[in-house]
Design a protein around this motif. Structure first.
Motif, mmCIF file in Angstrom:
data_model
loop_
_atom_site.group_PDB
_atom_site.id
_atom_site.type_symbol
_atom_site.label_atom_id
_atom_site.label_comp_id
_atom_site.label_asym_id
_atom_site.label_seq_id
_atom_site.Cartn_x
_atom_site.Cartn_y
_atom_site.Cartn_z
ATOM 1 N N TYR A 288 -2.902 -11.308 35.693
ATOM 2 C CA TYR A 288 -3.173 -11.411 34.255
ATOM 3 C C TYR A 288 -4.425 -10.641 33.849
ATOM 4 N N THR B 37 -3.912 -9.429 28.135
ATOM 5 C CA THR B 37 -4.564 -10.743 28.100
ATOM 6 C C THR B 37 -5.777 -10.705 27.181
ATOM 7 N N LEU C 29 -4.908 -10.868 23.509
ATOM 8 C CA LEU C 29 -4.449 -12.171 23.011
ATOM 9 C C LEU C 29 -5.598 -13.124 22.687
ATOM 10 N N MET D 19 -0.249 -20.065 21.629
ATOM 11 C CA MET D 19 -0.848 -19.840 22.936
ATOM 12 C C MET D 19 0.224 -19.964 24.032
ATOM 13 N N LEU D 20 1.105 -20.951 23.893
ATOM 14 C CA LEU D 20 2.189 -21.115 24.869
ATOM 15 C C LEU D 20 3.146 -19.921 24.823
ATOM 16 N N SER E 130 2.370 -16.921 23.832
ATOM 17 C CA SER E 130 1.616 -15.796 24.389
ATOM 18 C C SER E 130 1.623 -15.841 25.914
ATOM 19 N N ALA E 131 1.470 -17.040 26.467
ATOM 20 C CA ALA E 131 1.516 -17.186 27.927
ATOM 21 C C ALA E 131 2.891 -16.790 28.458
ATOM 22 N N ALA E 132 3.947 -17.136 27.725
ATOM 23 C CA ALA E 132 5.303 -16.743 28.124
ATOM 24 C C ALA E 132 5.441 -15.215 28.087
ATOM 25 N N CYS E 133 4.838 -14.584 27.084
ATOM 26 C CA CYS E 133 4.873 -13.122 27.003
ATOM 27 C C CYS E 133 4.154 -12.502 28.198
ATOM 28 N N LEU E 134 2.997 -13.062 28.562
ATOM 29 C CA LEU E 134 2.263 -12.544 29.718
ATOM 30 C C LEU E 134 3.073 -12.726 30.997
ATOM 31 N N ALA E 135 3.745 -13.858 31.129
ATOM 32 C CA ALA E 135 4.577 -14.093 32.310
ATOM 33 C C ALA E 135 5.731 -13.096 32.359
ATOM 34 N N ASN F 259 4.715 -9.787 33.620
ATOM 35 C CA ASN F 259 4.620 -9.775 35.076
ATOM 36 C C ASN F 259 5.989 -9.728 35.742
#
Length: 159
Positions: free
Chosen positions: A57, A62, A65, A84-85, A87-92, A95
């Protein structure tokens, strides 16, 4: 009236047609994701030095965001948690795309970005109204939150 309610009302004025709304449910999250992915594609040696070498990340996506989530916090703390959740899904997902090696992340995200914007403009053609961000650029961030507020309403979470 709270600023978030005003912004949702203003945004909603150009999103009345059911087809346009459906297109937005698909395209707005894709655009958000593709921007995160495009920014994550920028070489990020300084970010990796700060967040740690090998940290999946540790990239500019990151970093981008952080002010985005701060903006959402200024509008609505409960809504910012949902964003935020997401956004975390987008970051995942960024990856996952990198690990699957389906192609360069930037190329995948440009393809998504272009197709999603074509969808958006088609939806607004059906609607017969210009996209809200042409009036005020902050509506680029309101679109995803506007969709999230419908999810909140559906499950009974006040925003």
């Amino acid at each position: 009236m709270r600023k978030i309610d005003y912004l949702f009302t203003e945004y909603g004025e150009s999103h009345q047609d059911s087809t346009n709304k459906t297109i937005h449910w698909i395209c707005v999250p894709l655009i958000f994701f593709s921007i995160v992915g495009l920014i994550a594609s920028i070489p990020s040696a300084p970010v990796q030095q700060f967040l740690g070498e090998g940290n999946v990340y540790a990239h500019w996506g990151t970093v981008l965001l952080i002010p985005v989530i701060i903006y959402y916090v200024t509008l609505s703390i409960p809504l910012s948690i949902g964003m935020m959740l997401f956004s975390a899904a987008c970051l995942a997902l960024v990856n996952v795309i990198i690990r699957l090696n389906v192609g360069p992340l930037w190329a995948v995200c440009i393809g998504i970005f272009v197709l999603a914007w074509i969808g958006q403009f088609y939806g607004h053609k059906i609607e017969g109204k210009k996209p809200s961000f042409l009036k005020d650029v902050q509506f680029l961030l309101i679109g995803p939150a506007w969709l999230m507020h419908f999810i909140y309403k559906k499950i009974g979470i006040p925003y």
